[in-house]
Structures are given as C-alpha cells and as structure tokens.
Design a protein around this motif. Structure first.
Motif, mmCIF file in Angstrom:
data_model
loop_
_atom_site.group_PDB
_atom_site.id
_atom_site.type_symbol
_atom_site.label_atom_id
_atom_site.label_comp_id
_atom_site.label_asym_id
_atom_site.label_seq_id
_atom_site.Cartn_x
_atom_site.Cartn_y
_atom_site.Cartn_z
ATOM 1 N N UNK D 224 77.318 -17.631 19.912
ATOM 2 C CA UNK D 224 77.919 -17.741 21.260
ATOM 3 C C UNK D 224 77.424 -16.678 22.235
ATOM 4 N N UNK D 225 77.416 -15.456 22.035
ATOM 5 C CA UNK D 225 77.935 -14.654 20.945
ATOM 6 C C UNK D 225 79.281 -14.095 21.324
ATOM 7 N N UNK D 226 80.153 -14.050 20.337
ATOM 8 C CA UNK D 226 81.466 -13.483 20.596
ATOM 9 C C UNK D 226 81.487 -12.032 20.157
ATOM 10 N N UNK D 227 82.306 -11.265 20.883
ATOM 11 C CA UNK D 227 82.567 -9.906 20.422
ATOM 12 C C UNK D 227 83.157 -10.004 19.027
ATOM 13 N N UNK D 228 82.800 -9.257 18.023
ATOM 14 C CA UNK D 228 81.832 -8.158 17.992
ATOM 15 C C UNK D 228 80.468 -8.568 17.442
ATOM 16 N N UNK D 229 80.136 -9.842 17.526
ATOM 17 C CA UNK D 229 78.853 -10.276 16.965
ATOM 18 C C UNK D 229 77.795 -10.403 18.050
ATOM 19 N N UNK D 230 78.035 -9.757 19.153
ATOM 20 C CA UNK D 230 77.194 -10.018 20.315
ATOM 21 C C UNK D 230 76.013 -9.057 20.401
ATOM 22 N N UNK D 231 75.933 -8.107 19.466
ATOM 23 C CA UNK D 231 75.011 -6.990 19.737
ATOM 24 C C UNK D 231 73.554 -7.424 19.768
ATOM 25 N N UNK D 232 73.270 -8.572 19.150
ATOM 26 C CA UNK D 232 71.874 -8.980 19.199
ATOM 27 C C UNK D 232 71.483 -9.460 20.574
ATOM 28 N N UNK D 233 72.474 -9.922 21.312
ATOM 29 C CA UNK D 233 72.148 -10.632 22.544
ATOM 30 C C UNK D 233 71.501 -9.755 23.610
ATOM 31 N N UNK D 234 72.077 -8.615 23.941
ATOM 32 C CA UNK D 234 71.430 -7.791 24.975
ATOM 33 C C UNK D 234 69.998 -7.435 24.579
#
Lengths: 489, 100, 345, 536, 118
Positions: D224-234
């Motif tokens: 999606x990315x949802x917090x806390x799995x979002x770190x790859x996105x930036x």
C-alpha cells in the motif's frame, strides 16, 4: 505411494530390463575409457560427443520404460516410474554438464578425457540409487557415485583449490558413508533384511517400533548419512568448500545430480521402509529442513565468491526440498521430483554462465566480477537473470512452481509453519540472487568481457536450460503430472 | 561363546573411536584410517548380525563394503598425493584455502 | 577321556601341543639346515665345496652361525624409530612360522581311539565323526603373506636409511604385485576342489589326481609368484646386496638380522608346503611310505628346486620384474580362470 | 474478438516487447516510438472495455481456459472485470503512455531495455487487476516486481541499489506469505480450483480467517504501503527514475488497496472486521506521521513520496469503513492519487531533468521563470490537497463521510487533521519552490515546459478537473460492484455472529442495482454492527 | 571351530615368544660398544645426506592402489570359485562379464603407463 508393486513383488532372479539404463551407460562409459587412452589429446572432444550420444540412448531407454515396473536381482532393484523420473533427471544433469565441460577443460588446460567416463559412471551410480530397493544396492550406487565424484572434484589437479576440494569431499564423504553404513547395519540387525520392502513388512508385523532402539538408531544414522549426501544442515560443512574448489562444471553437476540421487534414495528408504515411523522421521526432517534452509540462506548472504554463494544456495534448496519430503504426501513428494528436475536446469544453467565468465585458474568467480556483464552481453545476461529468478522462486520460472508444490505439500500435510519458514527464507534468499543481478546490471563494467567465447555446446546448454526453466514454469501441467504419476506406481 | 551383544558393543566402540579420530586428528591419512576403522566396525556389526540371524545378506554386504573401501582408499590416496604435490602437506589444517 | 575343556577332550589338547611343538621344531630345523643346504648345493653346482669346517662337511655350520649372531653387537641407528625398528623383525618372523598351521602334512593317525589329523589347525569332531579343519585355510595363508609385508616395510621405514627405505618399498611393491598374481592363480584350484579347506583339497588329489596335471599353468604361475613373494632369487631385489646393500635389513645386526633371515627361509618352507598341498597332492603318494614322509619329500624337493633356481638364474631388473608380474602373469591368471571355467563346467 | 478483449489488452504490450527486441539498441527514437505506440494501442484497446462495461455487479468480459492441472491443483486462466477493477485498468493504460513519454529525454542510456521493462510492467499490472484466478493473480503480482526492480536499480538515482533491493525483498516477503495463505485457503476450500468467486462463498472458521487475513493483509500492507511497512517507499520513490516513480505511485501502490478490497476483506470478513480497528489505527498513524515527515523533507520527491503514504492512509480508512461512501471514496481516491501523485512525480521529474537536484532549497521563485510549469504545478498541488473542484476533493470527502458514519468515527476525526497537514506541507513546498526571490543563478537559465512536456501534463490536468467536477460516471460504474463487495463482507460477518436466519442461502443474489449516492440505506450504520441487517 | 583355531593361537604364542626371546637374549649377551659414527645410518661410509624420510616415487603408490583394487576383485572370485559348478553356465557368464570389466580397467591402466617402471 512408492509401494513395491504387488504384482511383481514375487519376481525374483535376474532381470536385466530392470537395470537396462545402467547397463547401457556403463558399457558406454567403459568403452569411452578405453577409447580415451587410444586417441590423441586434440580429439578428446569426441569423447564428449560420444558420451552425449550415450546419454541420449540411455534417455530413450528410460522413456521407453515409462509406465512399466521392472524388478530384478531378487528384488534388489526396482525400476518403477519413480526411478525412471529420477533417472531422467540424472541424465539431464549429466547431459547439460557435459555440454559445458569441454570449454572449461580447454580453458583450464586439463583436457583429460577421463572426465566423461567419470561423469557417466557417477550417473550410473545415481541411477542405481534411484532404483535400489535394497540397502545394498543403494549403498553401491551411492559409492559408485561418490568415488567418481571425489575424482571429479579434484579433477583439476594442478589447481590447489581443486585438490583441496577433492580431498575434503573425500574425507567427509567417506566419513558420512560410515554413518550411513552403520545405520544400514543396525537396520539390518533389527529387521533381519536389507530389502526395503521387507523392512517395512517386518516393522508392520512386529510393531512396537519405539521399543526397538536399534531400529530407531539405524534409521537416525541413515538419516545422518543421507543428510551428508544431500548437504542438509548441520551436515553441510563440506559443501561450500567443495563446491567452490571443484571444477565449475563439476560443481554444477554435484549440486544437482547427486543431490537428486540422495533424495531419491532418502525418499525410497524412508517412505517405503519406514512408513510406520513417519511420525518420528517427519519430526526429524522438520528440524533438518528448517536448519538447512536457514543456515544455507543466511550464510549465502555473506558470500563474495559466486560459486560459494551458489553452494550455500544449494544447501538452502536442499532445505526447500526437505520441506516437501517432510510433508511426505503425494504433493510434497511430487514436488521433490519436480523440483530436482527443474533445479537441474536452473543451476547448471547458472553454472554455465560462471564457466563462461571465469578465467583460467578458476579466476574471475567473484560476484563483483560480474559488474556490467548484463549489458555487455545482453543475451547471456538475460539467461543468467532467468536462472537466478528461478532459483529465487519468482514466477514464471520453474523454480517457483517447484517451490509452490513443495510448500503446498507441507501445507496440505499441516506443516503450515514449516511452509512459512520456507517462504521467509525464500524471501531472504532473494537478496543474494539479486546481488548478482545488481552487479550485472546496476554497476559500471570494470571489464570489457571481450575474452568471452560461447562455444556451440555451451550455447546449447544455455538454450536447453532456459527452455527447461521457462517451459515448466509457464506450462508445468504435464511435468507435474508426470511427477505425480511417478509416485503412483 | 561370545554373545551378539559383545560384538555389537565392540563394534560400537570401534566406530566411536573411528568417528572421534576423524574429528580430532589432523593428518589426512590418519583421518582416512579412522574412516576405515569405522567401516570395519560396521563390517563387524554386519557379520555379527549375519551370524546371529543365520542370514547371509550381512556377509554379502561386507563384501561390498570392503570393495568400496578399497576403491575409496585408492581414490583417497590419489587425492592426497595430488594435494601433497601442490602443498607439501597432508595436514587438514592446510586445507584452508577456502573458508567462510 | 573324562576331562573336557570347551567341549573338547583332554587328548585333543595333548595332541595339539605335541603337533605344534613338532611342527615348530621341524620348521626351525628345516630353516637352519636349509641355509646350510643352500650353501652346499650351490657350492657344488658351482664346483665349490661350501662350508666344510664346523663339523663333518660343515654340518654344524647353522648352529655356529646362530651362536655367532647372538654375540654380535646390537646396533640401533640413531634417529631410527626404535620401537618399530625392534618390532619389525618379530612381525616378519611370526607369520613366517605360523603359516604352517593349516597345512595337512600327513594322513590321520589314531591314538587311543581318538583320531588325530596331521594338521595343526584341525581336529576330529567325535559327534559328527568328521575331521574339522580351518575351512578357509587358503585365505589364512594369503592373509599371513600380507602381514609379512608389514615387517619388511616397517624395517625399511624405521631404519632411517635410504637403502633400507628403498629396499622396503621395493620389496613391498614386489610382494603385493606377486601376491595378486599368486592369489588369482590358485583360484582355478578352488574351482576344481570347490572348497578353500586344505583338507578337502588334498583329499581331492588322492590317487595321483594332482592338480599339477590339471592346472599346469596355474602351478607354474603360482610357484614363480611365490618365489617372488618371498624375495627368492631371481626376484631377490629388495635385499640385492650389490644395489641396495641388503635393502631393508641394511641397518640390522645380530639376532634381528637373523630373524629376517629365518623368516625368509621359513617362508620358503611354507610356500613349498603350500605348493605341495595345492598342486602336488599333499601327503598323497604310493603307499610304501607314510603320508608325512611323502609330504616331507615333496617339500624338500621343492626347496631344492628353489635353490637350483638360485644357482641358475641371474637376478631380474626391477622394471622387468614388475612388468613380468603385472603384464604377463596377471592376464595369464585371469585367462586361466576363464579357461578353467569353460572347461570344467 | 470482443470475447478476448481482456487478453488482447493485457498482452498487447508484449507485442511491443517483441518488436523492441528486434530494434537495434542505438536507434533510440524508434525504440521510444514503438514503446509509446504500444502503450497507446493498449490504451485504445482498453477503451471498448470502458465503454462496453455494463453497469452491474457482474464480472464482465470473462475468459476462462484451463491452464495447469496437476495432482490436487487446478489453475485456470480466468480473467474478468468488474466495477472495482475497471477504473484501475483504465488508469493503468492511461498512465502508461504518459510514463513512456516522460522518459523521452530523461532516459538516454539503455533505452531498449528500459522500454522493454516498462512494457513488461504494464503486462504484470493489467494481469493482476483482471485476474479472477488467485494463482494467476499471484503470478502477475510477482511478475510486476521484476521490471520494477530493474527500472529502479538500473536507471535510478545514486542510492538505487539499496532502494531497489529493499523494495524487492519487502514486497517479496509479503507476497510469499500471501502465497502460503493462498495455499492454505485452497486446501481449506477443498481442492478444486483457485477461482476467486468460489472462495467468496466459503465460510471459514474464525481462527483460520484470522491467520489468513493477517497473511494477506501483511502482503497488501507492504504494497500500500501502510505504516509501519512503508519504509521502502520513500527510498524507492526517491531513487526511481521519473517514469518508475509515476508508475509506482499511480498504479503499483493501488495493488495493495485493491488487494484489500478484492481479496482480504471479502474472503475473510470476520477477520477483517476484527482487525478493522488495528488497520484504521495504522492508517491514521500513517496519515499523520507521513504528513509530519513530509513537512520536514528537503527533497521534493521524498516529500511527494510521503504524501503518497498519507493519501493511501485515507484510502485504507475509506475501504475499511465498509460502507458505500467509504469504499467508493477509497476507490475514487485511488484513481485520484494515481493521477495527481503521478502528475506530481512528473513535475518533479521535469525540474530534476533541468537542474539535477530536487532539494527545495535549491529552488525558489521559479514561477517567474516558468509560468506554464507553475500553473500546472499549482493545479496538481490543489488536486493533491483536495481543493474543491479538483478530483482530490471528491475522493477525500467521500472517504471522510463514509468513515465518519461508520464505526471509525473517531479515527476519522483525527485523520481530518491530515487533510490540513497535507495542505500545509504541499503549499509550503509549493511556495518555497515557486515563489520568493529567484536567488540561485542556475535557476535563471531554466526554460519553461516544452511541447512534449505540456502534452504529457494536459491529459492529467484535464482528468483532474473532469473527475473533480463530474465524478458521477466513475462512481456509478463502480457502485454495484462495491455494493456487492460490501454485501459479501457484511453478510458473512453477520452469518457467523448472529445465528443465520433460516433458509438464508449461502450465496444470496448479490446483484444490487446501483444505488444513487446518498441513499440512506446504510447511512449511520457502523460497519459490522451485529444487530443491523445488511439488506432490506 | 574353536578347536581349529586354538592351535594357531598356541603357535602364534610360541613364535612370538621365540621372536622376543631372541631379541632380548641377543641384546643381553651381545657386546655393547656404540659410538655416534656406528649409530649413523649406513650410506656407503659417507656422512649421511639429508633425511631418509623423503618423498619417493609415486610409482609405489600407484602399485599399491592397483594392488588394492585388483586384490579386492579377487575377493569376489574366491566365493564364486567355490560354487561356480553349482551356478552352471550362468555363473560362468556372470564371472566372464566381471573379468571383462576388470580387464577394461586393466587395459586402461596399462595404456596409461601405470605399469611401466622407468
């Protein structure tokens, strides 16, 4: 599954039809051995062609035998579909290996013709393991295989690494043989027979398995011995060193054929002889599978030498296959068969590229040596990527279907956690496969790769491997069906 | 006469000595001899069982084990010679070109 | 008969001890006088007299030699592996003397209603009224032959002398090469007799059914190989005085040297006895002499042949020796097996 | 031909790939042209799907061919489109030509490979949206990874290797867990085939549902990315080349939310109900956290990337409200985000191509130098903020309405502050980049957008206004499918919690004809309230 | 069977006693006047050069290996020889195959020059 066919269980005595592929291949190998000493060194390549022809001939025999079970030699061999499927796998891996051998031998200037008969002898040993239904036959097959492999691992005798690989493999291989044999001896003592089917009937008649510690110890020791051969952790210590040091085509061969043979015998012995103890051994295999996958993958992350990395990767793959084995059901076991065949294609394919990129003296085998390779040689790069993706288990490659089947088997049998550990490992493994691709495509080339020469046979190997990875990856139906049928007879 | 157990215990002891030897000795030839000791203890087990069970399978097995051990010995010594030629040593501590 | 031990009557033990002592002394004496005989025979063949001083025609020479050797100084070279150095002659000696144990040297005799086979490793089983002997007698002989090699290799290695080492290696290579051919040559005998028991083999040859007539090639091959195996001329390269200064026993002195010497002659006696048993009908012969006499006669004749050969033939070169063993004898023995298999089916 | 239109559309980029293989790698113009043509053809092929789509809840343009049959497994090539996937498919085919165009000058090296990967990516994305067989879906889902991996890794920025491996492994780990869950689901369903519609009819025990939902939710949450799995996105966004970022933001992220709507929620209704508070919490945290982080970003692209996280938090909130407004809003917001964030990445790409920097401090006062650029930037910024009149407003509004009226009321209230925050960071960024003094001498050389760039932006700007001013056709077409999805989910939630009324068939007729917006049918009904009947 | 082995053990004991007795006796009654030179390894009267435990020709290893292999093959022939008449033609053919295989190895070894001693 894998039962001794009732209708031919009574068949005793000699039956050469049951060992026809072995006979043909041995005769050819011996003929090659003799031809080898009578021809000049420039003509050694002909030996390769001859052995390829021999393999094809044997393969035809294997195919024509499909669907009929042949038992012979007092039921010590049984050539059923299971054996035939594995024999096909071995022949495929030998075929692909021989295709990449010639170029390597010329590069390393160790163009001795013995390598071809040795490969064939090793294949004979593997085939014997697959069709052995007597501990004796299995042991013999294993040793024919191992002794050939010891030599093959040390084949590049001018190269210190190869010496070291051969010696290490020899010492640890012989060591593990000791365990295997002791297990066999105890099993024999506990049941009074070495025929796997008779062992099973003894156990089913006498029951009380746990009250017979000798049998249990025999089974455990056999498991240890087989684990050495298939490089399952914690009995995997020899693998990386041997795979790194052995001549590259032989590494390819070793990581595929013998491993498959080990699984064939492992499966046959455990599923046919010890079905009553499944509860015991599946616990054991569970642990082995988890350890093997994890150790293989984690250690592979740190490797810089690509051969060594693939060695650890092959340990991990043994772990995945053990997952299917642990399940012990039709899906899992068929997965083992399918996986070993597709692993032959993808791994030998990858090693073919390593042979290409490597330089004399087993040089240029670091992952960083692949910098820019993908763009300098787009087609080769694409092949390597396909193999690596397949190894990582990413669709639409055969490796994915294989893993899918293995893990499905585990899930169907209720080992969901095992499957989860498996997929997490699989995800971790992606890192080191991708690292090769990172160098291939995302780093600037440090070399021109202008020395690369693709010999026709190597090109054929790549072609076959890519086909063998992609076709079963996209349309796995018929091959999976074959693997399922292999178990039913 | 001696019972089956004595043979089994003897062979188990021999096997353990062999296995421990493989693990702690440093000379490749000694290690190999320890392996041979293991194989021969297995042979003893087989023979003892064979005699006890009145069944020839075990003895036949021993034949094959011996054959195989001989073939292994030949190959193993050849490998050791090849290694010695390049390295001037057969100490397994010197099997150290490849480490992780 | 009342006293029994391990299910065997007392008389068995008495017979056993007697047989062992008799055979041992017999071998020892034969060895001693074989050395004398050799010098005499070769001397006369070469128109010399041989030893003449000690006793009548030098008959006490072997005893004098023995006594002399006892009083010689014992030298253990510095840097030698002392333990192995001392052990080697014993290891060479023991197998040479015990090989005789399985050889039937005469017909069965009866003492107080108890049958005693004239063979050390055999006895009469009253229950089944059968002679029980070591059913793998031939394997025993072959095994001892292999053990004997250890003594020589050990001697060569422990001496820490280049000559010794080379001699030891050469002799071991030679011995194993010919052991192989010898072992394969006698297979045809087993094919005829269908047994490895020497009693049975001898029994099969009763009435001039000697295997030497049925298997002449095997006989020749086996006898020659045996000569090579025990380092007799013309195959005495390991101790070739002119090349290797007595090879593996360069550094040996006094009784240790004598032990090698005795081992060699004892081996010769054993080999001749084995040849007699396997090919020359063992103790069988026309009835005017007892079995054991025939046996001794045949053995002594073969010993004489050995000495005759020594007097006649020059020493082989090492490469010729190995070539003969590997390239001629080995295929011949295999051929002999196949031919035997086809003929005596 | 029309009965194969989905196949035709999905695989038409492959024709382009084949053509590209035979074009010499130095003729960049031709390569780009063929790739562009291929994507445009795909878009054209997809138009009949849009026009021919009949507004109901059924899957349409279905195709079915047996594929793999082995042992207990039966996988089929089973595709079809309903209101939920329709607009995402169209969005994909619409964005792709733009993405190709955007790389016209940005990518100068290895053009051939780049274009091949872009086209392969399109195949993967379209395939994933149209698959009705879950195995097939998984294959396409994984297939998307490979081209994206190469696009980021080869043509990305300085830190590209790290970013791409992180992206790959994160996504891979999630999807492999999903695979395990899929297999479990398959066996729980009693082997048969992987038909999604068959799985909808299952009534799984709660414990099973929980685990399976967690696995699926984990995979989709990463995507999606949802917090806390979002770190790859930036990382991935920052390092990817412009087209990569555009596709990533516009389409790939939608895979995750699409996965929730299509799979996770209807397949495991009780579990999704149980986890609704958790997901809502994470969404809200995501919204606030990402907004706050976005505010302090130095790098424009990173800022946009974090804004993506925040926006998708809204989508998730809407979807998990599980009422018509919420889900429809979420779906619409997915399209909006695709367009506006895609456009933002394009804009960032334009200035990066000119200045080779993305730091806000390097800019300032650009509006004077680049008036057209400034105008477009402003429109897109408003759209992203959700200013009325732009598409962003409609979606966000629906989401907030929907979730406010559901059990997620309090979450909604907190999330609303995210709307304000987004306005703050976007406008602040816009102000710092565009207004003020033109201090940096390098910026004085800047040229305004050229014709190609304007051509790229115009369709997006048009869409921003079309969807902002007249969203009805979009919503109408998706409403029946959304209703059906809500019905499936709600119905089963109820089946387990309250004893099922006698005679209620397991697979009740679901075709609920399109309800107009604002129909009070479910208004004020908290999702999953046990007492509330779902259908009248 | 014990009855057949017991005498052998006795013979071994006697032989061993004889051997060790001779050893001890000769060292007891022999003279002892050793010197460093006397204890040096014999090398034709010269100072010994280097160590004797050097590497020696690989030929010896090869012979040893060949011996092991062929000898073990012989092991299979012994039991066969005992029963070959019972096996009939099949047994002969089986062993013919065995010997042919053995011969293949033999020819290989021959042509490879392992049997040459130069």
């Amino acid at each position: 599954m894998l039962q001794f066919p009732a209708n031919i269980a009574a068949a005793a005595g000699v039956n050469f039809a049951a060992i026809m592929p072995e006979v043909i291949l041995s005769v050819i190998a011996m003929a090659l051995l003799l031809v080898n000493v009578f021809i000049k060194s420039e003509q050694k390549a002909y030996l390769g062609y001859l052995s390829l022809a021999g393999i094809i001939l044997t393969f035809v025999t294997v195919i024509s035998g499909w669907g009929t079970a042949q038992s012979g030699f007092n039921n010590s061999v049984l050539q059923d579909n299971f054996a035939l499927f594995f024999k096909g796998t071995f022949l495929v891996s030998a075929f692909l290996t021989i295709l990449i051998t010639d170029q390597y031998l010329k590069r390393e200037e160790c163009n001795w013709g013995e390598i071809y008969p040795l490969i064939l002898f090793a294949t004979v040993g593997m085939m014997l393991m697959a069709s052995g239904t007597d501990l004796m036959t299995i042991f013999l097959g294993l040793e024919v295989l191992s002794v050939s492999l010891y030599v093959l691992a040390g084949f590049n005798r001018a190269n210190l690494k190869s010496n070291e690989a051969g010696l290490k493999y020899f010492l640890l291989g012989a060591f593990s043989t000791g365990f295997l044999l002791y297990g066999m001896a105890l099993t024999y003592g506990a049941t009074g027979t070495t025929r796997v089917a008779a062992i099973a009937s003894y156990i089913s008649q006498n029951g009380m398995v746990l009250s017979n510690p000798m049998l249990l110890a025999g089974m455990l020791l056999m498991a240890v011995g087989f684990s050495f051969k298939i490089a399952a952790a914690p009995f995997h210590m020899w693998t990386p060193d041997v795979y790194e040091g052995a001549p590259t085509p032989m590494t390819a061969f070793m990581s595929v054929g013998p491993k498959a043979a080990g699984f064939a015998a492992f499966l046959r012995v455990f599923i046919v002889a010890f079905p009553a103890m499944k509860a015991d051994w599946s616990e054991l295999l569970w642990v082995l599978a988890v350890l093997t996958m994890t150790v293989g993958n984690i250690t592979a992350l740190y490797q810089t030498n690509i051969k060594r990395m693939l060695a650890y990767s092959s340990i991990a793959h043994a772990g995945y296959v053990l997952v299917g084995f642990t399940a012990g059901n039709a899906v899992g076991t068929a997965g083992v068969l399918f996986y070993m065949l597709s692993y032959a294609f993808m791994n030998i394919g990858a090693f073919a590229i390593i042979v290409l990129v490597g330089r004399k003296g087993e040089d240029n085998n670091n992952v960083s040596d692949y910098a820019g390779f993908g763009f300098k040689h787009p087609v080769l790069g694409m092949c390597m990527s396909i193999f690596l993706f397949s190894l990582a288990g990413i669709p639409p490659a055969a490796g994915f279907i294989g893993k899918f089947y293995l893990f499905s088997g585990a899930i169907q049998a209720g080992y969901v956690w095992l499957a989860i550990i498996g997929v997490l490992n699989s995800a971790a493994s992606v890192y080191y496969y991708l690292r090769v691709m990172v160098f291939m495509y995302m780093k600037d080339p440090t070399e021109e790769f202008d020395w690369l020469q693709v010999s026709p046979s190597l090109a054929l190997c790549l072609l076959l491997s890519v086909a063998g990875v992609l076709i079963p990856g996209i349309l796995p139906g018929s091959l999976l069906d074959l693997a399922q049928k292999a178990l039913l007879m | 006469m001696l019972s089956l157990h004595s043979y089994l215990i003897l062979s188990a002891i021999l096997f353990s000595i062999g296995a421990i030897g493989v693990l702690i000795r440093r000379n490749a030839i000694v290690i190999f001899m320890c392996v041979e000791l293991m194989l021969n203890s297995v042979n003893l087990t087989f023979i003892a069982f064979s005699k006890y069970l009145g069944n020839m399978d075990g003895q036949i097995f021993v034949f094959f084990v011996m054959t195989v051990a001989a073939a292994e010995a030949a190959v193993g010594l050849a490998l050791m010679i090849a290694f010695y030629k390049n390295r001037e040593s057969i100490d397994v501590e010197d099997l150290n070109l490849m480490k992780w | 008969m009342g006293f029994e031990l391990f299910g065997l009557p007392m008389i068995y033990y008495i017979a056993m001890v007697v047989k062992v002592l008799v055979v041992f002394v017999f071998v020892l004496l034969t060895v001693a006088y074989a050395t004398y005989a050799e010098r005499k025979i070769i001397g006369h063949m070469q128109v010399r007299l041989g030893p003449m001083r000690t006793g009548w025609h030098g008959l006490l020479q072997p005893i004098a030699d023995g006594v002399k050797l006892f009083f010689k100084e014992e030298i253990i070279p510095s840097q030698a592996d002392k333990f192995a150095f001392l052990l080697a002659p014993v290891i060479a000696l023991i197998p040479a003397f015990i090989g005789f144990a399985v050889i039937p040297f005469g017909d069965t005799i009866e003492v107080m209603g108890y049958k005693i086979p004239l063979q050390i490793a055999a006895f009469w089983d009253q229950g089944s009224n059968k002679i029980v002997d070591l059913n793998v007698g031939v394997l025993y002989i072959l095994a001892l032959a292999s053990v004997g090699v250890y003594g020589i290799v050990l001697a060569g290695w422990a001496s820490n002398s280049k000559y010794s080492l080379l001699g030891g290696l050469r002799s071991s290579a030679q011995m194993i090469s010919y052991e192989l051919a010898a072992g394969l040559a006698i297979i045809s005998v087993f094919m005829m007799s269908e047994s490895l028991s020497l009693q049975k083999i001898v029994a099969d040859q009763a009435g001039f059914g000697w295997y030497v007539f049925k298997q002449p090639l095997a006989f020749i091959l086996f006898f020659i190989c045996s000569l090579a195996e025990i380092n007799r001329t013309p195959f005495d390269l390991p101790e070739a005085e002119t090349e290797l200064v007595s090879g593996f026993c360069t550094e040996y002195s006094s009784m240790k040297y004598a032990m090698f010497f005795m081992a060699e002659y004892a081996n010769m006696v054993t080999v001749c006895a084995v040849t007699t048993t396997l090919f020359l009908g063992g103790w069988h012969g026309p009835a005017f002499l007892p079995g054991w006499a025939w046996f001794i006669a045949k053995v002594y004749f073969l010993i004489f042949v050995c000495m005759w050969i020594r007097a006649t033939y020059p020493r082989y070169r090492y490469d010729q020796l190995m070539r003969l063993g590997w390239k001629v004898f080995l295929p011949l023995t295999l051929l002999n097996i196949v031919v035997t298999g086809l003929i005596y089916r | 031909m029309s009965d194969m239109i989905i196949t035709l559309m999905t695989f038409s980029p492959l024709v382009g790939v084949l053509l590209l293989f035979f074009i010499p790698k130095d003729s960049h113009g031709l390569l780009r042209g063929v790739a562009l043509a291929s994507t445009i053809v795909t878009f054209l092929v997809s138009i009949p799907i849009m026009t021919g789509f009949v507004t109901n809840a059924e899957f349409q343009f279905k195709e079915f061919y047996p594929w793999i049959a082995a042992g207990p497994f039966q996988m089929n090539y089973n595709v079809g489109i309903d209101g939920i996937s329709l607009w995402l498919v169209i969005l994909t085919t619409f964005i792709m030509p733009i993405a190709v165009l955007s790389t016209w000058t940005a990518v100068e090296t290895k053009v051939k490979e780049y274009m091949i990967f872009l086209l392969l990516l399109e195949v993967g994305m379209l395939g994933a949206f149209v698959s009705l067989d879950m195995f097939l879906f998984y294959i396409f889902w994984e297939l998307m990874l490979i081209p994206m991996y190469f696009i980021i890794g080869i043509w990305g920025g300085k830190n590209r290797v790290y970013a791409t491996i992180k992206f790959f492994i994160y996504t891979m780990a999630g999807s492999l867990l999903m695979l395990v869950a899929l297999i479990v689901l398959y066996f729980k369903a009693g082997a048969g085939d992987f038909n999604l519609l068959r799985f909808y009819g299952l009534n799984l025990p709660m414990a099973t549902q929980t685990w399976l939902f967690l696995a699926f939710a984990f995979a989709f949450a990463i995507k999606v990315p949802m917090f806390p799995f979002h770190t790859w996105l930036p990382d991935a966004h920052t390092e990817a080349p412009t087209a990569g970022s555009v596709i990533l933001a516009a389409i790939l992220l939608k895979m995750g939310t699409y996965g929730y709507v299509r799979f996770a929620m209807p397949l495991f209704p009780q579990a999704s109900e149980q986890f609704t508070p958790l997901i809502a919490t994470l969404s809200v945290i995501g919204i606030i956290y990402a907004s706050l982080v976005a505010m302090v970003q130095e790098d424009v692209k990173k800022l946009v990337a974090y804004s993506s996280v925040a926006h998708l938090g809204f989508v998730m909130l809407g979807v998990f409200a599980l009422n018509q407004q919420g889900v429809a809003g979420g779906m619409l917001q997915m399209l909006n985000h695709g367009i506006s964030t895609g456009a933002l990445f394009l804009i960032v790409g334009f200035i990066y191509e000119r200045r080779h920097t993305r730091l806000i401090t390097d800019f300032g006062g650009l509006s004077k130098q680049m008036p057209i650029f400034a105008t477009i930037f402003m429109i897109v910024t408003f759209s992203s903020i959700g200013l009325p009149g732009t598409n962003g407003f409609v979606g966000e509004f629906l989401v907030l309405i929907g979730s406010f009226e559901s059990s997620l009321r309090w979450y909604t209230i907190i999330a609303t502050s995210g709307v304000i925050l987004s306005a703050v960071y976007m406008l602040w960024m816009f102000q710092r980049v565009m207004f003020g003094e033109l201090k940096n001498p390098k910026n004085k050389e800047l040229k305004d957008l050229n014709a190609r760039e304007i051509a790229i932006m115009v369709p997006l700007v048009v869409m921003i206004f079309v969807m902002g001013l007249y969203p009805k056709p979009f919503i109408d077409k998706m409403t029946p499918s959304i209703d059906k999805m809500i019905q499936i989910t709600r119905l089963k939630q109820q089946v387990v919690q309250a004893p099922a009324p006698q005679g209620m068939p397991a697979g009740m007729p679901m075709g609920h004809p399109g309800m107009p917006m604002g129909n009070p049918a479910h208004e004020g009904m908290p999702a999953g309230h046990p007492a509330m009947p779902v259908t009248k | 069977m014990l009855g057949a082995y017991l005498p052998i053990i006795l013979l071994v004991i006697i032989a061993a006693v004889f051997g060790f007795a001779s050893l001890c006796l000769s060292s007891l009654i022999g003279q002892k006047k050793s010197s460093a030179v006397k204890l040096a390894p014999y090398e034709c009267g010269c100072e010994p050069v280097g160590t004797a435990r050097e590497r020696f020709s690989v030929k010896f290893y090869i012979i040893a290996m060949l011996f092991i292999l062929f000898d073990i093959e012989a092991v299979f022939l012994y039991p066969w020889a005992i029963v070959y008449k019972k096996l009939g033609m099949f047994g002969v053919m089986e062993m013919a195959v065995f010997i042919v295989i053995l011969f293949v190895g033999y020819i290989y070894v021959w042509k490879k020059g392992a049997l040459e001693w130069e």
